[in-house]
Design a protein around this motif. Structure first.
Motif, PDB file in Angstrom:
ATOM      1  N   UNK A 291       0.865  -1.185   0.000  1.00  0.00           N
ATOM      2  CA  UNK A 291       0.000   0.000   0.000  1.00  0.00           C
ATOM      3  C   UNK A 291       0.896   1.229   0.000  1.00  0.00           C
ATOM      4  N   UNK A 292       0.564   2.189  -0.825  1.00  0.00           N
ATOM      5  CA  UNK A 292       1.345   3.414  -0.934  1.00  0.00           C
ATOM      6  C   UNK A 292       0.863   4.432   0.090  1.00  0.00           C
ATOM      7  N   UNK A 293       1.792   4.965   0.864  1.00  0.00           N
ATOM      8  CA  UNK A 293       1.485   5.984   1.864  1.00  0.00           C
ATOM      9  C   UNK A 293       1.918   7.330   1.303  1.00  0.00           C
ATOM     10  N   UNK A 294       0.969   8.263   1.242  1.00  0.00           N
ATOM     11  CA  UNK A 294       1.216   9.576   0.651  1.00  0.00           C
ATOM     12  C   UNK A 294       1.319  10.661   1.720  1.00  0.00           C
ATOM     13  N   UNK A 295       1.910  11.766   1.317  1.00  0.00           N
ATOM     14  CA  UNK A 295       2.055  12.920   2.206  1.00  0.00           C
ATOM     15  C   UNK A 295       0.704  13.565   2.508  1.00  0.00           C
TER      16      UNK A 295
ATOM     17  N   UNK B 291     -12.339   8.893   0.921  1.00  0.00           N
ATOM     18  CA  UNK B 291     -11.683   7.674   0.461  1.00  0.00           C
ATOM     19  C   UNK B 291     -10.237   7.519   0.887  1.00  0.00           C
ATOM     20  N   UNK B 292      -9.746   8.406   1.751  1.00  0.00           N
ATOM     21  CA  UNK B 292      -8.372   8.352   2.258  1.00  0.00           C
ATOM     22  C   UNK B 292      -8.399   8.335   3.779  1.00  0.00           C
ATOM     23  N   UNK B 293      -7.407   7.670   4.365  1.00  0.00           N
ATOM     24  CA  UNK B 293      -7.282   7.661   5.830  1.00  0.00           C
ATOM     25  C   UNK B 293      -5.866   8.047   6.226  1.00  0.00           C
ATOM     26  N   UNK B 294      -5.792   8.883   7.263  1.00  0.00           N
ATOM     27  CA  UNK B 294      -4.499   9.243   7.824  1.00  0.00           C
ATOM     28  C   UNK B 294      -4.174   8.244   8.927  1.00  0.00           C
TER      29      UNK B 294
ATOM     30  N   UNK C 106       3.758   9.176   9.818  1.00  0.00           N
ATOM     31  CA  UNK C 106       2.367   9.538   9.576  1.00  0.00           C
ATOM     32  C   UNK C 106       2.177   9.758   8.082  1.00  0.00           C
ATOM     33  N   UNK C 107       1.029   9.341   7.556  1.00  0.00           N
ATOM     34  CA  UNK C 107       0.740   9.546   6.149  1.00  0.00           C
ATOM     35  C   UNK C 107      -0.685   9.134   5.812  1.00  0.00           C
ATOM     36  N   UNK C 108      -1.014   9.282   4.532  1.00  0.00           N
ATOM     37  CA  UNK C 108      -2.369   8.993   4.046  1.00  0.00           C
ATOM     38  C   UNK C 108      -2.341   7.791   3.112  1.00  0.00           C
ATOM     39  N   UNK C 109      -3.330   6.930   3.262  1.00  0.00           N
ATOM     40  CA  UNK C 109      -3.460   5.726   2.435  1.00  0.00           C
ATOM     41  C   UNK C 109      -4.915   5.605   2.004  1.00  0.00           C
ATOM     42  N   UNK C 110      -5.129   5.009   0.853  1.00  0.00           N
ATOM     43  CA  UNK C 110      -6.502   4.790   0.383  1.00  0.00           C
ATOM     44  C   UNK C 110      -7.248   3.916   1.383  1.00  0.00           C
TER      45      UNK C 110
END
Length: 155
Positions: free
Chosen positions: A101-105, A131-134, A141-145
């Protein structure tokens, strides 16, 4: 007089708060509090142990409440009873699906990729939107679908 009243109110809050926690509407999400938790086939220590969890922070869905016991469902769909004191109201998630899973800023697929997580990684849930969760894992810490997570706070 005021200190006596304060003491009485504080005692009342301490008594009422656990009772209110027992009255939560099911289903609701929780996490495993202890490093070893017995999953039992019934709501009592007299029932046989079906499984032993050794994963603090693992998200579970509470399906039923009964006299200090909770019927839970884990990410694999296994159901059983645990003592309520061994559950935390903190929200957690586990990464599911195939591949990393890709974790985004930010909560945006075009934002910087911070890192990738393998399925099975457990983290703390902070917030979900669009549709995103921190999430946080350790000090990261980051955001993932949201569709890559189980335990996202939705019943």
């Amino acid at each position: 007089m005021i200190s006596k009243l304060t003491f009485v109110l504080a005692a009342f809050v301490l008594v009422v708060t656990p009772a209110q926690a027992q009255d939560r509407e099911v289903p609701y999400w929780a996490t495993l509090r202890a490093s070893e938790i017995n999953l039992r086939v019934g709501p009592s220590a007299d029932y046989r142990i079906e499984w032993v969890y050794r994963r603090p922070g693992l998200p579970v869905k509470v399906i039923r409440v009964m006299d200090g016991w909770r019927l839970i469902e884990d990410p694999d769909g296994t159901r059983g009873w645990v003592a309520s004191r061994l559950l935390s109201p903190d929200l957690g998630v586990i990464v599911v699906g195939k591949g990393n899973a890709t974790i985004h800023e930010d909560a945006d697929a075009s934002s910087k990729i911070k890192w990738r997580l393998e399925p099975g990684v457990v983290g703390a849930l902070k917030d979900c939107a669009s549709g995103w969760c921190e999430i946080t894992i350790g000090n990261r810490r980051g955001w993932v679908r949201a569709n890559r997570l189980w335990g996202d706070g939705k019943p």
